[in-house]
Design a protein around this motif. Structure first.
Motif, PDB file in Angstrom:
ATOM      1  N   UNK A   5       6.707  46.360  72.057  1.00 37.75           N
ATOM      2  CA  UNK A   5       5.320  46.492  71.987  1.00 37.75           C
ATOM      3  C   UNK A   5       4.756  46.274  70.505  1.00 37.75           C
ATOM      4  N   UNK A   6       5.446  47.069  69.599  1.00 42.73           N
ATOM      5  CA  UNK A   6       5.135  46.967  68.237  1.00 42.73           C
ATOM      6  C   UNK A   6       5.565  45.495  67.710  1.00 42.73           C
ATOM      7  N   UNK A   7       6.487  44.862  68.117  1.00 43.17           N
ATOM      8  CA  UNK A   7       6.615  43.445  67.538  1.00 43.17           C
ATOM      9  C   UNK A   7       5.256  42.498  67.741  1.00 43.17           C
ATOM     10  N   UNK A   8       4.870  42.660  69.106  1.00 43.89           N
ATOM     11  CA  UNK A   8       3.560  42.119  69.531  1.00 43.89           C
ATOM     12  C   UNK A   8       2.333  42.700  68.512  1.00 43.89           C
ATOM     13  N   UNK A   9       2.331  44.014  68.294  1.00 42.42           N
ATOM     14  CA  UNK A   9       1.366  44.290  67.315  1.00 42.42           C
ATOM     15  C   UNK A   9       1.492  43.828  66.006  1.00 42.42           C
ATOM     16  N   UNK A  10       2.698  43.733  65.683  1.00 45.99           N
ATOM     17  CA  UNK A  10       2.965  43.199  64.378  1.00 45.99           C
ATOM     18  C   UNK A  10       2.409  41.765  64.053  1.00 45.99           C
ATOM     19  N   UNK A  11       2.785  41.052  65.452  1.00 45.60           N
ATOM     20  CA  UNK A  11       2.130  39.648  65.170  1.00 45.60           C
ATOM     21  C   UNK A  11       0.567  39.553  65.149  1.00 45.60           C
ATOM     22  N   UNK A  12      -0.165  40.426  65.670  1.00 46.33           N
ATOM     23  CA  UNK A  12      -1.701  40.557  65.587  1.00 46.33           C
ATOM     24  C   UNK A  12      -1.903  40.995  64.101  1.00 46.33           C
ATOM     25  N   UNK A  13      -1.029  41.589  63.410  1.00 48.43           N
ATOM     26  CA  UNK A  13      -1.210  41.890  62.065  1.00 48.43           C
ATOM     27  C   UNK A  13      -0.907  40.575  61.114  1.00 48.43           C
ATOM     28  N   UNK A  14       0.018  39.879  61.614  1.00 47.02           N
ATOM     29  CA  UNK A  14       0.291  38.762  60.761  1.00 47.02           C
ATOM     30  C   UNK A  14      -0.505  37.511  60.956  1.00 47.02           C
ATOM     31  N   UNK A  15      -0.946  37.204  62.270  1.00 44.67           N
ATOM     32  CA  UNK A  15      -1.931  36.311  62.640  1.00 44.67           C
ATOM     33  C   UNK A  15      -1.117  34.919  62.657  1.00 44.67           C
ATOM     34  N   UNK A  16      -1.878  33.641  62.733  1.00 38.48           N
ATOM     35  CA  UNK A  16      -1.226  32.470  63.259  1.00 38.48           C
ATOM     36  C   UNK A  16      -1.112  31.735  62.045  1.00 38.48           C
ATOM     37  N   UNK A  17      -1.385  31.890  60.712  1.00 35.07           N
ATOM     38  CA  UNK A  17      -1.377  31.145  59.745  1.00 35.07           C
ATOM     39  C   UNK A  17       0.123  31.517  58.558  1.00 35.07           C
TER      40      UNK A  17
END
Length: 456
Positions: free
Chosen positions: A144-156
């Motif tokens: 779950x934290x991996x997905x939250x970190x992806x929200x942090x990182x964004x798409x760019x």
């Protein structure tokens, strides 16, 4: 108009749970009713096939339907099997019972986690590594934290992954829009740097040949290969990240299985606090795969290019998308980290370590080339010249044993199977006997080993 009906397990329509599950897994592009005008997320359309483990579950269910009377043994997904020590579950039970009292009732907690648990995590796993309790974010698990970190990182952002790698890193990157399309010929996504990690380079990437990316996903002990990076190698990784201005997302979920002096945390490496986020979990360490509890460390020193603290943004992500881990699970986490709890957990982990030794001895005695299985619960078994899904299917059909095809972890996993030591001891012993019987007649039944392919 499309309506949804949710069935409880008591419903007469759920009398055959496996069939209901299989039907849901088999759902493809069949129309169930009228369509809306909502356009499907283009990033989800990029995903190749099913996520690895549901696909294995689908094939398992098909096998059970075909062979309803056999005893199926799973050496596949990394689910723990040994009961959680009673001392820990009693603490959780007492906390849960307290919720029925005025004195013991608790509602929402801090999204970042119980302060006492955050402090205990910092002191237990990061003693002398300068990790502060406010840098610990308690969660419902590392994935779950991996997905939250992806929200942090964004798409760019650009990403690099070990190859082979845990599929959630890449799949979540695809969903976020960080990648291009999947190439059938290379078995890779565009705009992802795949860092080969195999026997030829001691399962550590050649950083001199690795282009710069914004983010580097790195797992040690590694899932699936079972390889743990040395202190020297992690020094190289941290130096590489510092030179390139990259961030390492370091997954240490299997650190409890390290038996030598290999680093259990990226923060054992000088300078890592300036370039690394660490994700970890109680799932394998304490058998909390169903309880769900993990944590992420984001140091105060970790900054964006403009100097803004990354921890501030992750705080916002967590408070926006998460109401905090279950307070019952967190009570269990605190019990795990008591001196007596740690002792009980070590006994459970020793049980799994013995399992992996039994499997290792069996596979090596059969002449197979086996990696991992020393500082990790996984064995990475090579079947030279084979397709891993073919090997998976042949072993399943002939021994009724579930493994994990290496190609599910990326193109670098082709020709390999991942075998797990997380089973019950009687299943491990029985599986070893079946594998011995099967491979001892491999020239007749197992075409991939018919010409002595058990060396690299």
């Amino acid at each position: 108009m499309v309506s949804l009906m949710f069935l409880s397990s008591a419903s007469p329509l759920c009398s055959s749970p496996s069939k209901i599950t299989k039907a849901s897994l088999d759902f493809d592009m069949k129309k169930l009713g009228g369509s809306t005008k909502l356009v499907r997320n283009v990033n989800l359309e990029k995903l190749k096939n099913n996520y690895l483990f549901p696909e294995i579950n689908r094939r398992e269910l098909e096998h059970i339907e075909k062979h309803p009377n056999v005893q199926l043994i799973s050496l596949g997904t990394g689910d723990t099997t040994k009961p959680i020590p009673e001392q820990i579950t009693s603490h959780m039970s007492n906390f849960a019972h307290g919720l029925s009292t005025v004195e013991g009732y608790r509602g929402y907690g801090l999204e970042q986690g119980n302060k006492t648990l955050r402090k205990a995590i910092a002191e237990t796993f990061y003693r002398d590594l300068h990790v502060k309790s406010n840098e610990v974010f308690v969660s419902d698990g590392a994935q779950s934290d991996i997905s939250r970190l992806q929200l942090l990182l964004g798409s760019n952002v650009t990403i690099a992954v070990q190859d082979p790698t845990f599929p959630a890193y890449i799949d979540s990157s695809v969903i976020m829009g960080q990648t291009g399309h999947f190439h059938e010929t290379t078995k890779k996504y565009q705009n992802v740097v795949y860092m080969p990690c195999g026997p030829k380079n001691s399962f550590f990437p050649d950083l001199a040949m690795t282009p710069r990316t914004d983010v580097i996903f790195f797992c040690s002990p590694n899932n699936p290969t079972g390889y743990v990076a040395s202190r020297k190698q992690l020094h190289q990784l941290v130096d590489f990240a510092k030179r390139n201005g990259s961030i390492i997302i370091f997954d240490s979920a299997y650190a409890a299985f390290i038996e030598d002096d290999s680093p259990r945390s990226i923060y054992e490496i000088p300078g890592a606090r300036e370039v690394a986020i660490e994700v970890s979990s109680f799932s394998k360490f304490a058998g909390f795969t169903g309880v769900r509890l993990g944590w992420t460390i984001i140091p105060d020193e970790l900054l964006y290019s403009n100097g803004f603290p990354i921890i501030n943004d992750f705080h916002r992500i967590v408070t926006t998308s998460f109401n905090g881990a279950s307070n019952i699970a967190q009570a269990g986490g605190l019990a795990c980290l008591s001196s007596s709890g740690l002792k009980e957990i070590q006994s459970v982990n020793n049980y799994y370590k013995e399992n992996r030794k039994i499997l290792m001895d069996t596979l090596v005695s059969l002449g197979l080339k086996v990696y991992g299985g020393v500082n990790a619960p996984y064995l990475w078994v090579h079947f030279k010249g084979s397709k891993s899904w073919d090997v998976f299917a042949e072993i399943l059909e002939n021994t009724h044993i579930i493994t994990v095809p290496g190609s599910g972890f990326g193109p670098g996993g082709e020709e390999y199977l991942r075998i797990s030591g997380f089973g019950r001891r009687d299943d491990i012993v029985e599986a070893s006997k079946r594998l011995q019987n099967f491979f001892n007649t491999r020239t007749k039944h197992f075409t991939y080993l018919s010409s002595s392919s058990n060396t690299n």
